[in-house]
Design a protein around this motif. Sequence first.
Motif, PDB file in Angstrom:
ATOM      1  N   PRO A   1      28.081  46.757  54.131  1.00 20.76           N
ATOM      2  CA  PRO A   1      28.233  45.609  53.381  1.00 20.76           C
ATOM      3  C   PRO A   1      28.855  45.625  51.764  1.00 20.76           C
ATOM      4  O   PRO A   1      29.509  44.595  51.520  1.00 20.76           O
ATOM      5  CB  PRO A   1      26.893  45.269  53.279  1.00 20.76           C
ATOM      6  CG  PRO A   1      26.000  45.809  54.384  1.00 20.76           C
ATOM      7  CD  PRO A   1      26.775  47.244  54.634  1.00 20.76           C
ATOM      8  N   ALA A   2      28.642  46.701  51.111  1.00 25.65           N
ATOM      9  CA  ALA A   2      29.241  46.666  49.819  1.00 25.65           C
ATOM     10  C   ALA A   2      30.890  46.510  49.987  1.00 25.65           C
ATOM     11  O   ALA A   2      31.514  46.247  48.997  1.00 25.65           O
ATOM     12  CB  ALA A   2      28.692  48.091  49.360  1.00 25.65           C
ATOM     13  N   ALA A   3      31.362  47.119  50.931  1.00 27.74           N
ATOM     14  CA  ALA A   3      32.960  47.229  51.133  1.00 27.74           C
ATOM     15  C   ALA A   3      33.432  45.675  51.212  1.00 27.74           C
ATOM     16  O   ALA A   3      34.636  45.391  50.759  1.00 27.74           O
ATOM     17  CB  ALA A   3      33.355  47.871  52.255  1.00 27.74           C
ATOM     18  N   GLY A   4      32.493  44.584  51.482  1.00 29.36           N
ATOM     19  CA  GLY A   4      32.864  43.382  51.696  1.00 29.36           C
ATOM     20  C   GLY A   4      34.173  42.901  52.588  1.00 29.36           C
ATOM     21  O   GLY A   4      34.338  41.693  52.656  1.00 29.36           O
ATOM     22  N   LEU A   5      34.203  43.611  53.706  1.00 28.90           N
ATOM     23  CA  LEU A   5      35.093  43.260  54.846  1.00 28.90           C
ATOM     24  C   LEU A   5      34.462  42.350  55.670  1.00 28.90           C
ATOM     25  O   LEU A   5      34.991  41.213  55.953  1.00 28.90           O
ATOM     26  CB  LEU A   5      35.419  44.347  55.702  1.00 28.90           C
ATOM     27  CG  LEU A   5      36.721  45.254  55.190  1.00 28.90           C
ATOM     28  CD1 LEU A   5      36.622  45.788  53.985  1.00 28.90           C
ATOM     29  CD2 LEU A   5      37.358  45.888  56.414  1.00 28.90           C
TER      30      LEU A   5
ATOM     31  N   ARG B   1      47.978  32.460  48.357  1.00 31.10           N
ATOM     32  CA  ARG B   1      46.916  33.506  48.762  1.00 31.10           C
ATOM     33  C   ARG B   1      47.278  34.792  49.155  1.00 31.10           C
ATOM     34  O   ARG B   1      48.236  34.955  49.940  1.00 31.10           O
ATOM     35  CB  ARG B   1      45.995  32.894  49.780  1.00 31.10           C
ATOM     36  CG  ARG B   1      44.929  31.688  49.496  1.00 31.10           C
ATOM     37  CD  ARG B   1      44.233  31.109  50.537  1.00 31.10           C
ATOM     38  NE  ARG B   1      43.204  30.031  50.076  1.00 31.10           N
ATOM     39  CZ  ARG B   1      43.436  28.820  50.258  1.00 31.10           C
ATOM     40  NH1 ARG B   1      44.671  28.699  50.797  1.00 31.10           N
ATOM     41  NH2 ARG B   1      42.484  27.961  49.940  1.00 31.10           N
ATOM     42  N   GLU B   2      46.599  35.760  48.974  1.00 36.12           N
ATOM     43  CA  GLU B   2      47.071  37.196  49.122  1.00 36.12           C
ATOM     44  C   GLU B   2      46.417  37.371  50.759  1.00 36.12           C
ATOM     45  O   GLU B   2      46.952  38.138  51.445  1.00 36.12           O
ATOM     46  CB  GLU B   2      46.648  38.165  48.215  1.00 36.12           C
ATOM     47  CG  GLU B   2      46.980  39.678  48.510  1.00 36.12           C
ATOM     48  CD  GLU B   2      46.685  40.724  47.502  1.00 36.12           C
ATOM     49  OE1 GLU B   2      46.615  41.653  47.471  1.00 36.12           O
ATOM     50  OE2 GLU B   2      45.973  40.181  46.387  1.00 36.12           O
ATOM     51  N   PHE B   3      45.087  36.899  50.855  1.00 31.31           N
ATOM     52  CA  PHE B   3      44.354  37.279  52.076  1.00 31.31           C
ATOM     53  C   PHE B   3      43.943  35.811  52.597  1.00 31.31           C
ATOM     54  O   PHE B   3      44.068  34.715  51.857  1.00 31.31           O
ATOM     55  CB  PHE B   3      43.296  38.131  51.877  1.00 31.31           C
ATOM     56  CG  PHE B   3      43.773  39.476  51.140  1.00 31.31           C
ATOM     57  CD1 PHE B   3      44.580  40.276  51.885  1.00 31.31           C
ATOM     58  CD2 PHE B   3      43.332  39.967  50.153  1.00 31.31           C
ATOM     59  CE1 PHE B   3      44.798  41.506  51.581  1.00 31.31           C
ATOM     60  CE2 PHE B   3      43.661  40.964  49.550  1.00 31.31           C
ATOM     61  CZ  PHE B   3      44.317  41.806  50.216  1.00 31.31           C
ATOM     62  N   LEU B   4      43.246  35.706  53.909  1.00 29.46           N
ATOM     63  CA  LEU B   4      42.643  34.563  54.217  1.00 29.46           C
ATOM     64  C   LEU B   4      41.558  34.043  53.541  1.00 29.46           C
ATOM     65  O   LEU B   4      41.510  32.901  53.115  1.00 29.46           O
ATOM     66  CB  LEU B   4      42.009  34.808  55.582  1.00 29.46           C
ATOM     67  CG  LEU B   4      43.214  35.026  56.844  1.00 29.46           C
ATOM     68  CD1 LEU B   4      42.712  35.334  58.171  1.00 29.46           C
ATOM     69  CD2 LEU B   4      43.977  33.736  56.927  1.00 29.46           C
ATOM     70  N   GLY B   5      40.680  35.043  52.933  1.00 30.98           N
ATOM     71  CA  GLY B   5      39.790  34.860  51.959  1.00 30.98           C
ATOM     72  C   GLY B   5      39.729  35.521  50.630  1.00 30.98           C
ATOM     73  O   GLY B   5      41.178  35.704  50.256  1.00 30.98           O
ATOM     74  N   GLU B   6      39.027  35.455  49.848  1.00 32.51           N
ATOM     75  CA  GLU B   6      38.998  36.037  48.521  1.00 32.51           C
ATOM     76  C   GLU B   6      39.561  37.728  48.503  1.00 32.51           C
ATOM     77  O   GLU B   6      40.095  38.096  47.505  1.00 32.51           O
ATOM     78  CB  GLU B   6      37.917  35.860  47.662  1.00 32.51           C
ATOM     79  CG  GLU B   6      37.167  34.554  47.406  1.00 32.51           C
ATOM     80  CD  GLU B   6      38.346  33.788  46.724  1.00 32.51           C
ATOM     81  OE1 GLU B   6      38.894  34.384  45.497  1.00 32.51           O
ATOM     82  OE2 GLU B   6      38.693  32.509  47.065  1.00 32.51           O
ATOM     83  N   ARG B   7      39.317  38.132  49.583  1.00 35.07           N
ATOM     84  CA  ARG B   7      39.671  39.811  49.661  1.00 35.07           C
ATOM     85  C   ARG B   7      39.951  40.013  51.040  1.00 35.07           C
ATOM     86  O   ARG B   7      39.709  39.391  51.985  1.00 35.07           O
ATOM     87  CB  ARG B   7      38.582  40.457  49.127  1.00 35.07           C
ATOM     88  CG  ARG B   7      37.198  40.209  49.962  1.00 35.07           C
ATOM     89  CD  ARG B   7      36.149  41.155  49.243  1.00 35.07           C
ATOM     90  NE  ARG B   7      36.451  42.683  49.097  1.00 35.07           N
ATOM     91  CZ  ARG B   7      35.628  43.472  48.451  1.00 35.07           C
ATOM     92  NH1 ARG B   7      34.434  42.874  47.872  1.00 35.07           N
ATOM     93  NH2 ARG B   7      35.988  44.643  48.473  1.00 35.07           N
ATOM     94  N   PHE B   8      40.639  41.451  51.217  1.00 37.33           N
ATOM     95  CA  PHE B   8      40.830  41.684  52.664  1.00 37.33           C
ATOM     96  C   PHE B   8      39.444  41.800  53.409  1.00 37.33           C
ATOM     97  O   PHE B   8      38.578  42.273  52.848  1.00 37.33           O
ATOM     98  CB  PHE B   8      41.566  43.249  52.513  1.00 37.33           C
ATOM     99  CG  PHE B   8      41.912  43.708  54.026  1.00 37.33           C
ATOM    100  CD1 PHE B   8      43.082  43.054  54.512  1.00 37.33           C
ATOM    101  CD2 PHE B   8      41.085  44.573  54.529  1.00 37.33           C
ATOM    102  CE1 PHE B   8      43.504  43.628  55.876  1.00 37.33           C
ATOM    103  CE2 PHE B   8      41.457  45.131  55.913  1.00 37.33           C
ATOM    104  CZ  PHE B   8      42.719  44.891  56.549  1.00 37.33           C
ATOM    105  N   GLY B   9      39.714  41.376  54.698  1.00 32.01           N
ATOM    106  CA  GLY B   9      38.519  41.254  55.431  1.00 32.01           C
ATOM    107  C   GLY B   9      38.886  41.401  56.985  1.00 32.01           C
ATOM    108  O   GLY B   9      39.834  41.414  57.419  1.00 32.01           O
TER     109      GLY B   9
END
Length: 206
Positions: free
Chosen positions: A80-84, A146-154
């Motif tokens: 979970p900490a990785a945020g994917l 945007r760089e990714f679909l969300g706020e970060r790579f997931g």
Amino acid sequence: MKLYYTPYTCSFAPHIVARELGLPLELRRVRLGAEARVLTDDRDYRELSPLGYVPLLELDDGRLLREGVAILRYLGDQDPAAGLSAPLGSFERAEQDQWLTYINSELHKTFSPWLFHPEYGEASVRVAGERLQPRLALVDRHLDGREFLGERFGIADAYLYTVAGWTKLLKIDLAPYRHLAAYLARLDQRPCIREALRAEREDAKP
């Protein structure tokens, strides 16, 4: 864990996620078709996956998980900490599920007549091509700025990269979708993706 996969299919998405998270993963290459086989040991693949398609994840305790979206979510939740995988109960997770569902139902299935079902005929391919255009356009508009679909790579990015990457195999011109094209080019350089590609090439060697 073991990932049963076939090159250039949707099984590449969970491979990307496992590499990004550094999860130990054994690759088991599958030859698809009427008599699907696990090439590692010539096992009848339908003993594991009755419908004979990939991906399939085998856990260390022998439990099996089918369906790509379920596998992506399971892998993402391992760290979970990785945020994917977005946090349980959050709006971001619902948005991520929205994209996973969209990619699965509107993109993945639309590509299928081209790549996996030539028996459907030319008319089906033509209709699929027409249906794909507005669906790619929606993704392209979302990626503007945007760089990714969300706020970060997931996990949804791993899936989109895999499915949208089929445009290269089919020589679909991405000029009308410049934000999507730039997104794919950026992810081409992501270490987890390069490592997954390298591993599958190595696994294919006799």
